[in-house]
Every structure is written in C-alpha cells, then in structure tokens.
Design an enzyme around this catalytic site. Structure first.
Site, mmCIF file in Angstrom:
data_model
loop_
_atom_site.group_PDB
_atom_site.id
_atom_site.type_symbol
_atom_site.label_atom_id
_atom_site.label_comp_id
_atom_site.label_asym_id
_atom_site.label_seq_id
_atom_site.Cartn_x
_atom_site.Cartn_y
_atom_site.Cartn_z
ATOM 1 N N ASP A 1 0.917 -1.005 0.087
ATOM 2 C CA ASP A 1 -0.100 0.123 0.094
ATOM 3 C C ASP A 1 0.824 1.199 0.142
ATOM 4 O O ASP A 1 2.165 1.213 0.305
ATOM 5 C CB ASP A 1 -1.083 -0.082 1.261
ATOM 6 N N TRP A 2 0.228 2.435 -0.202
ATOM 7 C CA TRP A 2 1.075 3.649 -0.599
ATOM 8 C C TRP A 2 1.614 3.997 0.683
ATOM 9 O O TRP A 2 1.121 4.754 1.660
ATOM 10 C CB TRP A 2 0.251 4.587 -1.308
#
Length: 644
Positions: free
Chosen positions: A142-143
């Site tokens: 995930d970012w």
C-alpha cells in the site's frame, strides 16, 4: 469488463482494486469500498470482478491483505488475531480471489498482524499466499506502508509504493543498494522480486521477450515493448449501459408497507428533499474518487424520468458545512497516524432554517421523496466514523416530515450502515442505495416509479446500534500499547480481535441481537415462493465431494422480478464455538409472472470445515448439519437436515 477496457484505453496496467477487506465494524470509514461482512460473498464478488478486468489485458490488484478493518491508526496499529479467525474470516475472500479469480497482483495492508507488518509477514505472504494458494504474481505495498529496508527486502514484498516523489529515498531504492553493497542483504532477494515483476510485465504484454543470437553465436534475450496490447475503449454507450444495469440491480428495497412503492409515474407534482439528491459523489472518498465525465444525481434522474408534465420541486432540508480548503496532499494527510475519528456533524443554524422550510413545503405536496444518508465527509479513507447517527440533524428533519407526510418515501444513500431507529417504524417505504456511479440517479428514478423492479440484497447487516463488542475503546479503535509491547513493536494501537469469527451477521445471530435489516435482505414489487427442496450427495474420490441442493422458486406476483436464492449451512445442534449458520452459495434468477425455475446450488465437504488451530489444518466434524435456503438470513423458506 468495462473497467478493464477503460483502464486499457488510458494505458493503465493495474487497476488498484477490488477492496475486499471484511466489514468488521460498521464504523470503518472505508467500508463503502468493500464488498461485505461475509468472506464467502466478498470472495465470490471479487473473483468475478477480477476475471472481468483481467479479460481485457489489465491486472486487478485485490487489497488490502490482510486484517485492515479500520482507518484510524491504520499505519500504526497491530491487529492481534488468532489463526482460526484469520483463516475463516479475513483470508477466505482473498483465497477465493486468488484461486477462482486468478488474481496476478495483490496489495498488502498497512497494519501489523500479531506484531509483524503485513509487508514483511512471511507466514501470510509466503507460506499462505504463495505456497498454499499457489500465487505466483506480484505483491505490491500500500502507498507509504513500507517501514524498513532489510526486513522488507528479505520478505515477500516485490514493489514498494508511496505518495511522495522522493523515489530514490524509498526503502527499496538507494537504501537497498547501499545495504547490498555492504553485504547486509543478499542480492538474491532482489533477483526474486525482479522475476516476479518481469513475469507480471510479460503477462500484461507490457514487454515481450525474444531469443536472438549475439555476435559470438550465443543466445541472448531481447526485451522490448510489446505493441500488441489491447487498446481498450473509453466512455462508450455500452459502458454507460453496463453502469446503469449494475446500479439498477444494486438498489435495495428495505421496507414497503402497504405497497406504497412504486409511485405512479403519472403524478403532476413531487417534492424532493435532501442534499444527497443533488450531490455528485464520484469525486470523494479518497483513493476511490473518480473523475467522472458526468453523474446523474437522484434529483436529475427523477426530473429526467418524469419529464415536463410533472413539477419537480427541490428543497435542501439540511445544511452541509463547507470544508476548509487545504493545499495538503490528501494522501499524505490520510497517512497521519494521529488523526482522530470524525465526529458526527451536528445540526447547524442553517440546517434548522432549512428544516422548517422543508417541513412547510411538504404540507403542500402529496408526493414527497426524501434523499439523505451519508456522503464522503463520513465515508472516507483515513478516518472512521464516531457512531451510526445520521449527520446534519437528519433524524429530526425526517421525523418532522413524517408527521406532516406519513407516506413519504425515504431514500438512504450511504456506503455504510446508519441508524434509522428514530423513525424507521413510522416510515412506510425505505429504499437503500450506495454510491452508484454515473447512472445512479437514473436507476433510482426507474425503481421508485416502477420501470425497474428492485432486486438488490444487503451485503451487510444494518444494525440498530453499535455492537456491544465495539463500544469499548479497547475493542474499537483499540488500546494503546503497553510498555512491554513498545519494546518490540513499532505501533501505537493494539486492536485485539477478541470476537473471533463472530463478525457481522454471525455475531448478531449468535447473540440474538435484533437488527434493523438483516444480511441478505431486500424486497421486490412481486412475490416469490420456494418449494421442493431436494438434497443429493455427490460421491467422489477427492475431498471435493459434497451435495447438490435443488429447489424450485415461483414468481406468484404480477410483475417480472429477480430473486437471489441464498443457501446457509450450520450444525443442527450449534456448538458454542461455531456460528448458527453461514452463507455458502447463492444464485440470482429472473422470473416472469407465474413462472417457476429450478435452482441448483452446490456445496462441497470443504464448506462444512472449520480451521483447527491445534492441528494447523482444516477439519471436518462428523455429525448432523442443517441446510437453510431462503430469501435472506432471517427469511428462511426451506430447511433439511443431513448427516456427515
């Protein structure tokens, strides 16, 4: 398929979805992106979604693996969960997505699981995902979810992503090169990740590999851009029609006392109240926001449907305070681990004035449609809701409107449950819809005025109030770490999944807790009967043997309609450690008036199994079981007992 074609037309290789985290708590701000509180339903929906996207040469990337059930402290919380709960509730949907959807990319979650960041969790991503499920695709973070270089490099993650532009400083960029050169990390770790990335690029037809001889006669591999990728298409009439069909089938009729719906399309005037009638929802919510070319709002859909012979008047009814403008990147803001749960917006002075105006107007109109609920100030990435209360003083507004117009139609537009307790008993007709895309308003009007027979079913329970197990801070959003935990854990909150497998309807039914509307609920403008249940065992050499469950469904009403037949399975004498029943199969069918169809649902022996932590495997308990078939969790029409 439409999403895949549109992504391909913009040269997008990976579409970052579907989100199939379990809706553990109705307060999670990102629930509007997720499918269900039920892992089987989540997995089946995700598998179809993935197959459709990937059929167009674009990868889907199911997310967020795993146990990402809240937004508050999502990057700095430790999910403490036992292996049975992890397997049966939080991993089942992902397993179906991998095995049946054939997902070729997957996104890991922000949180820690039992003290280990999901990105670095070899038990989750190597032992289970890669070895048990046979996943040979690419694992993407995930970012902003990566926290270490060595732990991540030596773990199963392939690609690090984040929200800032200092790419060379990412943990798996220059810091990784430095650690390899120092001899602290084996370069073979990088080789394995590169293999997974190149395999993905070849599968996506981003590149093609050709064997060619070099100058000394040896063969070498030439890597070049593949010019044969599917071109895709964008905003076509076909796509717009598919969007409309999906919206039509998702709208759910919760209540229709005295058959108040559908409304007569020949009415000469109607009053529409509520700001959700005019708000465009596509550009909100965080990562899910979409730059839609247009969006048919409920008011526009109603006006368009009724045409010029009907006066459609609109009243706001309540006030939504303007948000402060910010120069900050919302993605960076959403990673702020200190962000508190959002408070429910209270009624403002403007809302009080608008409420009085709407109530006075309602006295003048025989037909009143209220369109309220939530918006992306509440259904929002990076924050959780404080409670189930409708914002902006809507409960008072609806109550006062029902006093002057008791047959008012109420439309709740929301991406997660809201409490309707203050007024639901008095309402005659309640329609539920979520953020339904560019044609949502068109579909709503068609349902309200009878051009389309509603057929949606609730994929989650709508509870009357917050479950007891989520009322205490220790349960949700979690408790601070102890001093001992801080010594070996880089987190700020510990969220103990003490309820185990009893999530959603499993919890409410086990504890006999009344709910507003149960899992699987959804009415029609016609009526269906169920009959002739027959169960036949399927002999097989393998473990996959099971049962064919056959029944007949008849449309006994005067309108064509669709019905979703649901099959649940449970023990005849329910053990304390198991749910009363669990969804194991479903099928949606369309029936003309007086038509009967035979429905065949299949269950395997694996559907009877539970995870045995002591043995470290799935176990089938011999004994008596009950098969339930019906229209919802509570509307069971047929049952039959079998013995394993």
């Amino acid at each position: 398929q439409a999403l895949g074609e549109e992504a391909a037309s913009m040269d997008v290789n990976i579409l970052l979805g579907p989100g199939l985290n379990i809706k553990r708590s109705p307060l999670c701000g990102r629930n509007f992106e997720y499918f269900s509180e039920d892992p089987y339903l989540s997995g089946k929906m995700a598998a179809s979604y993935i197959r459709g996207i990937q059929s167009k040469g674009v990868y889907a990337c199911p997310k967020h693996l795993a146990v990402n059930s809240q937004e508050l402290r999502r990057m700095a919380m430790d999910a403490v969960v036992d292996e049975r709960t992890l397997r049966e509730i939080y991993l089942t949907g992902f397993e179906i997505a991998v095995k049946e959807g054939h997902a070729k990319a997957i996104m890991s979650s922000y949180n820690q699981i039992n003290g280990i960041y999901a990105n670095e969790d070899k038990h989750l991503l190597t032992d289970i995902l890669r070895k048990e499920w046979g996943f040979d695709g690419t694992i993407i973070s995930d970012w902003g979810a990566v926290h270490t270089t060595k732990g991540t490099a030596e773990g199963p993650l392939d690609i690090e992503m984040s929200v800032t532009s200092d790419f060379d400083d990412y943990f798996l960029a220059n810091p990784l090169i430095s650690e390899i050169r120092k001899g602290n990390i084996d370069e073979a770790c990088v080789d394995e990740k590169v293999r997974n990335i190149l395999r993905m690029m070849v599968r996506l037809h981003m590149i093609e590999l050709t064997e060619v001889p070099d100058s000394d006669g040896k063969k070498k591999i030439l890597v070049q851009k593949n010019k044969n990728r599917k071109a895709g298409s964008y905003n076509t009439a076909k796509h717009r029609f598919e969007v409309l069909k999906v919206a039509r089938e998702s709208i759910t009729l919760l209540k229709n006392e005295d058959r108040k719906l559908p409304l007569d399309p020949a009415i000469d005037k109607v009053l529409v109240i509520g700001q959700n009638a005019v708000i465009s929802q596509a550009m909100g919510g965080g990562s899910a926001e979409i730059k839609a070319l247009y969006e048919i709002t409920p008011l526009l859909g109603i006006s368009k449907f009724l045409g010029g012979n009907c006066e459609v008047r609109y009243a706001r009814g309540y006030d939504i305070p303007a948000k402060k403008e910010s120069d900050h990147n919302w993605q960076e803001d959403s990673l702020d681990a200190s962000k508190a749960a959002a408070e429910t917006a209270k009624e403002t002075e403007d809302s009080a004035r608008l409420r009085k105006e709407a109530v006075e107007l309602a006295k003048e109109y025989k037909h009143v449609i209220y369109v309220g609920g939530l918006n992306h100030d509440q259904d929002l990435e990076g924050q959780d809701r404080a409670d189930l209360t409708l914002p902006y003083g809507q409960d008072r507004l609806i109550t006062e409107l029902l006093e002057v117009r008791p047959d008012m139609t109420i439309v709740m537009l929301a991406g997660s449950p809201v409490s309707m307790k203050p007024w639901a008993d008095r309402a005659k007709a309640i329609v539920w819809m979520s953020y339904s895309g560019m044609e949502g308003g068109t579909a709503l009007a068609e349902v309200l005025f009878g051009a389309v027979n509603p057929s949606g079913k609730l994929a989650e329970t709508l509870p009357e109030e917050i479950p007891e197990c989520f009322r205490k801070e220790a349960y949700f959003p979690g408790r601070p770490l102890t001093d001992e935990e801080k010594k070996h854990m880089n987190a700020h909150l510990t969220q103990t999944y003490a309820e185990g497998i009893f999530v959603g309807y499993r919890y409410y039914e086990k504890n006999r807790i009344p709910v507003q509307f149960c899992f699987g609920h959804g009415l029609s403008y016609t009526d269906f009967t169920y009959d002739n249940l027959k169960i036949e065992e399927i002999p097989s050499k393998a473990r996959a043997n099971g049962f064919d469950v056959q029944l007949q469904v008849r449309n006994v009403g005067a309108l064509e309609g669709k019905e979703t037949v649901q099959l649940y399975l449970g023990e005849k004498t329910v053990s304390p450690e198991n749910p009363v029943k669990e969804l194991k199969a479903f099928e949606k069918i369309c029936l003309r008036p007086r038509e009967t169809k035979t429905v065949l649902l299949k269950i395997t022996m694996e559907d009877f199994m539970h995870y045995d932590e002591a043995a470290g495997t799935w176990r089938l308990k011999h004994g008596d079981y009950r098969i339930y078939v019906g229209s919802s969790l509570q509307d069971i029409q047929l049952t039959q007992d079998i013995t394993i």
